[in-house]
Scaffold this motif. Structure first.
Motif, short mmCIF file in Angstrom:
data_model
loop_
_atom_site.label_atom_id
_atom_site.label_comp_id
_atom_site.label_asym_id
_atom_site.label_seq_id
_atom_site.Cartn_x
_atom_site.Cartn_y
_atom_site.Cartn_z
N SER A 102 15.38 20.95 -1.73
CA SER A 102 16.10 20.61 -2.94
C SER A 102 17.58 20.83 -2.67
CB SER A 102 15.66 21.48 -4.12
OG SER A 102 16.41 21.17 -5.28
N ILE A 103 18.43 20.00 -3.24
CA ILE A 103 19.87 20.22 -3.11
C ILE A 103 20.31 20.92 -4.38
CG2 ILE A 103 22.12 19.17 -2.68
CD1 ILE A 103 20.55 16.71 -1.59
N GLY A 147 20.50 30.14 -20.31
CA GLY A 147 20.95 29.46 -19.09
C GLY A 147 19.92 29.51 -17.99
N LEU A 148 20.42 29.39 -16.77
CA LEU A 148 19.57 29.30 -15.58
C LEU A 148 18.70 30.54 -15.43
CD1 LEU A 148 19.21 27.55 -12.94
CD2 LEU A 148 20.90 29.09 -11.93
N MET A 191 23.43 16.68 -11.86
CA MET A 191 22.38 17.16 -10.97
C MET A 191 22.32 18.69 -11.02
SD MET A 191 19.95 16.20 -9.00
CE MET A 191 20.26 14.47 -8.60
N GLN A 192 21.12 19.24 -11.23
CA GLN A 192 20.94 20.69 -11.21
C GLN A 192 20.41 21.11 -9.85
OE1 GLN A 192 21.78 22.43 -14.36
NE2 GLN A 192 22.68 20.40 -14.29
N SER A 193 19.28 20.52 -9.48
CA SER A 193 18.67 20.76 -8.18
C SER A 193 17.95 19.47 -7.84
CB SER A 193 17.66 21.91 -8.26
OG SER A 193 18.16 23.06 -7.67
N TYR A 194 18.49 18.74 -6.87
CA TYR A 194 17.92 17.43 -6.54
C TYR A 194 16.43 17.57 -6.28
CZ TYR A 194 16.94 13.05 -4.16
OH TYR A 194 16.40 11.83 -3.81
N PRO A 195 15.60 16.74 -6.90
CA PRO A 195 15.94 15.58 -7.74
C PRO A 195 15.99 15.85 -9.25
CG PRO A 195 13.62 15.52 -7.21
CD PRO A 195 14.16 16.79 -6.58
N THR A 200 16.06 29.75 -7.85
CA THR A 200 16.26 29.16 -9.18
C THR A 200 15.08 28.28 -9.56
OG1 THR A 200 17.39 27.22 -8.31
CG2 THR A 200 18.75 29.13 -8.83
N TYR A 239 24.09 23.56 -1.95
CA TYR A 239 23.45 23.93 -0.67
C TYR A 239 22.06 23.31 -0.64
CZ TYR A 239 20.88 27.60 -3.27
OH TYR A 239 20.09 28.27 -4.15
N ALA A 242 11.73 21.65 -8.00
CA ALA A 242 12.16 20.45 -7.27
C ALA A 242 11.42 20.40 -5.93
CB ALA A 242 13.67 20.48 -7.04
N GLN A 243 11.36 21.54 -5.27
CA GLN A 243 10.68 21.58 -3.96
C GLN A 243 9.19 21.28 -4.10
OE1 GLN A 243 13.76 24.58 -1.67
NE2 GLN A 243 11.76 25.37 -2.20
N PRO A 275 14.90 25.40 -11.40
CA PRO A 275 15.00 23.95 -11.14
C PRO A 275 14.79 23.62 -9.67
CG PRO A 275 16.87 24.72 -12.47
CD PRO A 275 16.13 25.94 -12.03
N GLY A 276 15.23 24.53 -8.78
CA GLY A 276 15.11 24.31 -7.35
C GLY A 276 13.69 24.49 -6.84
N THR A 279 16.20 28.86 -2.27
CA THR A 279 16.56 29.09 -3.67
C THR A 279 15.47 29.84 -4.43
OG1 THR A 279 17.41 28.05 -5.68
CG2 THR A 279 15.62 26.89 -4.56
N GLY A 305 17.41 33.58 -9.76
CA GLY A 305 18.58 33.33 -8.92
C GLY A 305 19.62 34.38 -9.20
N THR A 326 9.75 20.43 2.64
CA THR A 326 10.30 20.04 1.33
C THR A 326 11.70 20.61 1.21
OG1 THR A 326 9.92 19.97 -1.06
CG2 THR A 326 9.32 22.00 0.06
#
Lengths: 400, 129
Positions: B59-60, A116-117, A206-210, A149, B72, A155-156, A151-152, A147, A120, B57
């Motif tokens: 992320s959601i 899993g994740l 959606m896990q962590s946009y995008p 995590t 969040y 994402a950033q 994916p986050g 975050t 985090g 930057t």
């Protein structure tokens, strides 16, 4: 001038789930496969390097010896986040260059199951607040102060690139995953081999946009191995062994140098750029020369920014690069024709060796349905947060 | 009684973040350093970080450990005095259409939990200006 190093034999297990085998079984299968592929035996090996992340203190290399041959050679167990496999390779390369070995075996392995994740932390409900740790925190800060995590965080990294460059958004990131899922349908070793439309990629949970679910690599199990040989010993090998061997024309490992924002948001760019630049110089090749690239697409957002970091596109042009199909297998620079981490899978310790397996297999012309025709130079890239970046450039033997 | 979530958040009438600044090169760090990661210098001084900045930057986050409320908005803010800070965006809908890269934000604080002794933990985030 240090002597040239060659990949003499290489093998990987299919990536996936192996509930009936353990990591030692997987590593041993990859190791024996690589030895057989190179036409050598464990008795020819002067050292063994074994990379695994989640079983880093298990003495994995010695456990593998018990399965395939206890010859008393030195074992180096290595761990370097997602760059663990590349670090195992470099350990053998450095030993050969240092003159301490003629031939060595590098193994990368991981058994993650359905982990899993990653990263985090959970929050405890009942307690008395006491500041602890390096920030004097009274509770875990993940989810409150940004975050942890994966994916986050990635994402950033992608959204930061979108902030700095035009023409990059959710759709461009999604196209990366669409491509890698499509590529994986040709790779029998991939954990998943299923094609998805762009709409399906963008519409998955959606896990962590995008990054949606289909834009994130899975956890899984697998192993890969390479037998490496220095040029002096290489010269004594058979013509058949020499013609199938693949030359390592660059091998680089970097860490993240200081940047202002680095303690807040891991900088996955600078160390990749530094590693790529050094590797291109070592190999005497430029990005345009590359027949294929296997890069570290742990998340779709990561792959897009590495087009730029590895110099595959114009500076700032990663959005246009994917929009015009350049990294597809029939494009200018095929990227992740294996399916990438997103679809081939990412058993962490194995990844940095498996990327080299993939590139070497194309250079040998032995990649079957997914073969990139006429491949003669390829690049393998991995990055581990913390951070470490490994880049290897491989070239076709040229001996027939 | 209130206690800051982390020790670099200084509570009071106007809460602010405090960094350790290298007295040689000016690099700023939250948390202690033995020597500067930028220049190797070994002396630092505490400095007050600007409470306004821009969104660098984000992320959601929809997927997290079970006890963490989602979604969040995780963010990296570049303060007006050039310091990167990691936190959540607060007082904003977790909707990509509502969040603009480069938008102006300001530090704000809120109570994030209360312990068995009734002590409140105060966290910080950044809200749109």
């Amino acid at each position: 001038m240090a002597q040239d190093i060659w990949v003499l034999g290489t093998h990987m297990t299919a990536f996936g789930r192996y509930p009936d085998q353990d990591a030692v079984d997987l590593a041993a299968a990859a190791a024996l496969g690589a030895l057989d592929d190179g036409g050598v035996t464990i008795s020819d090996m002067d050292l063994l390097s074994c990379g695994t992340l989640f079983q880093a203190n298990a003495g994995m290399g010695q456990q593998v010896q018990k399965q395939i041959g206890q010859t008393g050679i030195p074992v180096y167990n290595v761990s370097n986040a997602c760059a663990t496999g590349a670090t195992a390779l470099r350990t053998v390369i450095m030993a050969i260059r240092a003159g301490e070995a003629d031939m060595g075996l590098a193994i990368g392995v991981e058994q993650m199951g359905k982990m899993g994740l990653l990263a985090g932390g959970a929050r405890k409900e009942k307690n008395v607040y006491e500041p602890s740790g390096r920030f004097g925190a009274v509770m875990p800060i993940d989810g409150i102060l940004g975050t942890d995590t994966m994916p986050g965080v990635f994402a950033q990294a992608g959204m930061e690139y979108a902030n700095d460059n035009d023409g990059v958004g959710f759709e461009q990131f999604a196209k990366v995953a669409q491509k890698n899922h499509a590529h994986s349908t040709l790779n029998p070793l991939a954990q998943y081999q299923k094609e998805f439309s762009l709409e399906e990629v963008m519409g998955s949970p959606m896990q962590s946009y995008p990054n949606t679910l289909l834009m994130c690599c899975p956890t899984g199990d697998g192993a890969a191995a390479c037998v490496l040989v220095g040029e002096e010993r290489f010269a004594t090998l058979s013509r058949e062994q020499q013609s199938r061997a693949v030359k390592i024309s660059a091998s680089v490992l970097t860490t993240d140098p200081y940047v202002e924002s680095g303690a807040m948001q891991p900088d996955v760019n600078t160390l990749t750029r530094n590693a790529a630049q050094t590797a291109y110089e070592q190999a005497g090749v430029s990005p345009e020369d590359l027949s294929l690239v296997e890069l570290h697409d742990c998340f779709a957002t990561a792959e897009l920014i590495h087009y730029d970091n590895l110099g595959l596109c114009e500076p700032g042009g990663a959005g246009d690069f994917i929009d015009r199909g350049a990294p597809w297998r029939d494009g200018d620079t095929p990227v992740n024709v294996s399916g990438g981490l997103i679809s081939k899978g990412h058993p962490i310790g194995a990844t940095g060796v498996a990327n080299v397996y993939e590139v070497a297999t194309h250079l040998r012309g032995e990649a079957g349905d997914r073969q990139i025709e006429g491949a003669n130079v390829g690049l393998a890239h991995v990055i581990g947060l913390g951070s470490s970046c490994g880049v290897h450039i491989l070239e076709k033997s040229g001996i027939s | 009684m209130q206690i800051p979530l982390v020790d670099y958040l200084v509570l009071g009438d106007e809460p602010y973040l405090q960094a350790n600044e290298c007295t040689n090169c000016g690099a700023r760090f939250f948390g202690r350093r033995n020597a500067c990661a930028h220049c190797g210098h070994r002396e630092f001084k505490p400095v007050r970080v600007s409470d306004t900045g821009t969104l660098r930057t984000f992320s959601i986050v929809y997927r997290a450990a079970p006890t963490i409320p989602t979604p969040y908005v995780s963010a990296i803010v570049l303060t007006d005095d050039g310091t990167s800070v990691r936190s959540n965006l607060i007082n904003i809908e977790p909707d990509p259409a509502k969040i603009t890269l480069g938008m102006k934000v300001k530090l704000d604080t809120y109570v994030v939990g209360t312990d068995d002794d009734g002590q409140e933990a105060v966290a910080f985030g950044y809200a749109p200006v």
